[in-house]
Design a protein around this motif. Structure first.
Motif, mmCIF file in Angstrom:
data_model
loop_
_atom_site.group_PDB
_atom_site.id
_atom_site.type_symbol
_atom_site.label_atom_id
_atom_site.label_comp_id
_atom_site.label_asym_id
_atom_site.label_seq_id
_atom_site.Cartn_x
_atom_site.Cartn_y
_atom_site.Cartn_z
ATOM 1 N N VAL A 122 -4.827 1.926 7.428
ATOM 2 C CA VAL A 122 -3.990 1.365 8.500
ATOM 3 C C VAL A 122 -3.620 -0.077 8.169
ATOM 4 N N CYS A 123 -4.613 -0.850 7.731
ATOM 5 C CA CYS A 123 -4.356 -2.257 7.379
ATOM 6 C C CYS A 123 -3.384 -2.361 6.204
ATOM 7 N N GLY A 124 -3.369 -1.360 5.321
ATOM 8 C CA GLY A 124 -2.515 -1.390 4.138
ATOM 9 C C GLY A 124 -1.128 -0.807 4.357
ATOM 10 N N LEU A 125 -0.845 -0.335 5.570
ATOM 11 C CA LEU A 125 0.438 0.306 5.851
ATOM 12 C C LEU A 125 1.563 -0.723 5.996
ATOM 13 N N TRP A 127 5.889 -1.316 6.729
ATOM 14 C CA TRP A 127 6.956 -0.679 7.496
ATOM 15 C C TRP A 127 7.787 0.265 6.624
ATOM 16 N N ASN A 128 7.920 -0.047 5.328
ATOM 17 C CA ASN A 128 8.705 0.854 4.477
ATOM 18 C C ASN A 128 7.929 2.110 4.073
ATOM 19 N N ASP A 129 6.692 2.229 4.547
ATOM 20 C CA ASP A 129 5.938 3.468 4.364
ATOM 21 C C ASP A 129 6.222 4.458 5.495
ATOM 22 N N VAL A 130 6.892 3.985 6.532
ATOM 23 C CA VAL A 130 7.192 4.831 7.694
ATOM 24 C C VAL A 130 8.642 5.304 7.583
ATOM 25 N N ARG A 140 -0.134 4.901 0.960
ATOM 26 C CA ARG A 140 -0.009 4.484 -0.444
ATOM 27 C C ARG A 140 -1.088 3.488 -0.869
ATOM 28 N N ARG A 141 -1.666 2.780 0.088
ATOM 29 C CA ARG A 141 -2.608 1.725 -0.286
ATOM 30 C C ARG A 141 -3.681 1.566 0.787
ATOM 31 N N PHE A 193 3.524 -5.847 6.217
ATOM 32 C CA PHE A 193 2.476 -4.975 6.742
ATOM 33 C C PHE A 193 2.638 -4.786 8.249
ATOM 34 N N VAL A 194 2.456 -3.557 8.687
ATOM 35 C CA VAL A 194 2.654 -3.210 10.093
ATOM 36 C C VAL A 194 1.729 -4.021 11.005
#
Length: 289
Positions: A122-125, A127-130, A140-141, A193-194
């Motif tokens: 969650v901490c590594g998410l 916005w471009n992963d969504v 991814r991370r 990061f989100v």
């Protein structure tokens, strides 16, 4: 985090299993380990240790080194104060509070509740992963605080997921996508990061502390952040989602890990099982009449 697993591997797993070959570690050996260690470690720690051992075995199987046999284990019962999954009422209360008091941190907790992602993921998410068009989140991370044995200090590390299956795509509902879209309106750069809206992530400890404060504020019994992952898996099984699909969403190589470690047999599941048994029996009886 990483150091916790590393510590278990060095101090518990290797000393106990060092005389066994990988293909010798089976259900009986693991059950003997549980019986030998249940007086020394908490039920949760034992489950965590077994999860690490299973991960090693499944990695070896993936590399073609061994074939992992079917493993079904009996674990010591979890203590209520150690392991508490949010009830439906508690879940709804927390969810609505977070949604109505939306911050970067509350978005992170909601993501964990909706996807079963690990706190580091969650901490590594970013916005471009969504992908809002497809309704998916790409893991991814992961972010973790790593202990440096040489210098006896720690540092924040952004790395890849724990296993190859950890790098995965998770579907999200249209309703939750709309919640995230509203929060994304604050974001000027998708490569941020989100949980921070900056190019640097928050660390798991900070998000965990935020979560603890919200539980206390709402009068919800304290439970670990990781229990959100347990709760997600359990709700999936309650909803009738097959274990293989749940394992894929959770990022597990094998559904045995999901069933052994991340689901609880809730009262609702027991009631559904009895109802189904009763329904099947009387359906057969009516056919015979």
């Amino acid at each position: 985090g990483y150091y916790n697993y590393y510590h278990k591997l060095k101090t518990i797993i290797i000393p106990y299993f060092c005389d066994f070959k990988l293909n010798e570690i089976n259900q009986n050996i693991l059950q003997e380990f549980i019986f030998a260690k249940k007086e020394h470690y908490s039920p949760k720690s034992i489950r965590d240790i077994i999860m690490v051992v299973k991960s090693v075995l499944f990695s070896a199987e993936e590399d073609g080194i061994i074939k992992v046999p079917k493993i079904r284990l009996h674990y010591p019962e979890m203590k209520n104060e150690e392991y508490h999954i949010l009830t439906d009422d508690e879940y709804t209360k927390l969810y609505k509070w977070l949604e109505n008091h939306m911050t970067q941190s509350s978005a992170g907790v909601l993501i964990a509740m909706e996807t079963g992602m690990r706190i580091g993921e969650v901490c590594g998410l970013k916005w471009n992963d969504v992908d809002f068009d497809k309704g998916t989140i790409q893991v991814r991370r992961t972010v973790s605080r790593v202990y440096m044995a040489d210098s006896k200090t720690s540092k924040i590390v952004i790395g890849t997921p724990k296993t190859s299956s950890g790098n995965r795509t998770i579907p999200i509902s249209e309703r939750f996508a709309e919640i995230l879209i509203r929060k994304k309106a604050d974001c000027e750069n998708e490569d941020t990061f989100v949980c921070t809206n900056f190019d640097q992530p928050t660390e798991p400890r900070t998000l965990r502390q935020y979560y603890d404060r919200q539980l206390k504020k709402l009068g919800i019994p304290r439970t670990t952040f990781h229990a959100l992952r347990h709760g997600f898996a359990t709700r999936c099984v309650e909803a009738g989602i097959d274990p293989k699909t749940v394992a894929a969403i959770m990022g597990h190589k094998n559904c045995d890990i999901t069933l052994d470690v991340y689901t609880s047999c809730t009262t609702k599941m027991k009631q559904n099982a009895i109802s189904k048994l009763d329904e099947n029996y009387w359906m057969e009886e009516s056919k015979n009449d």
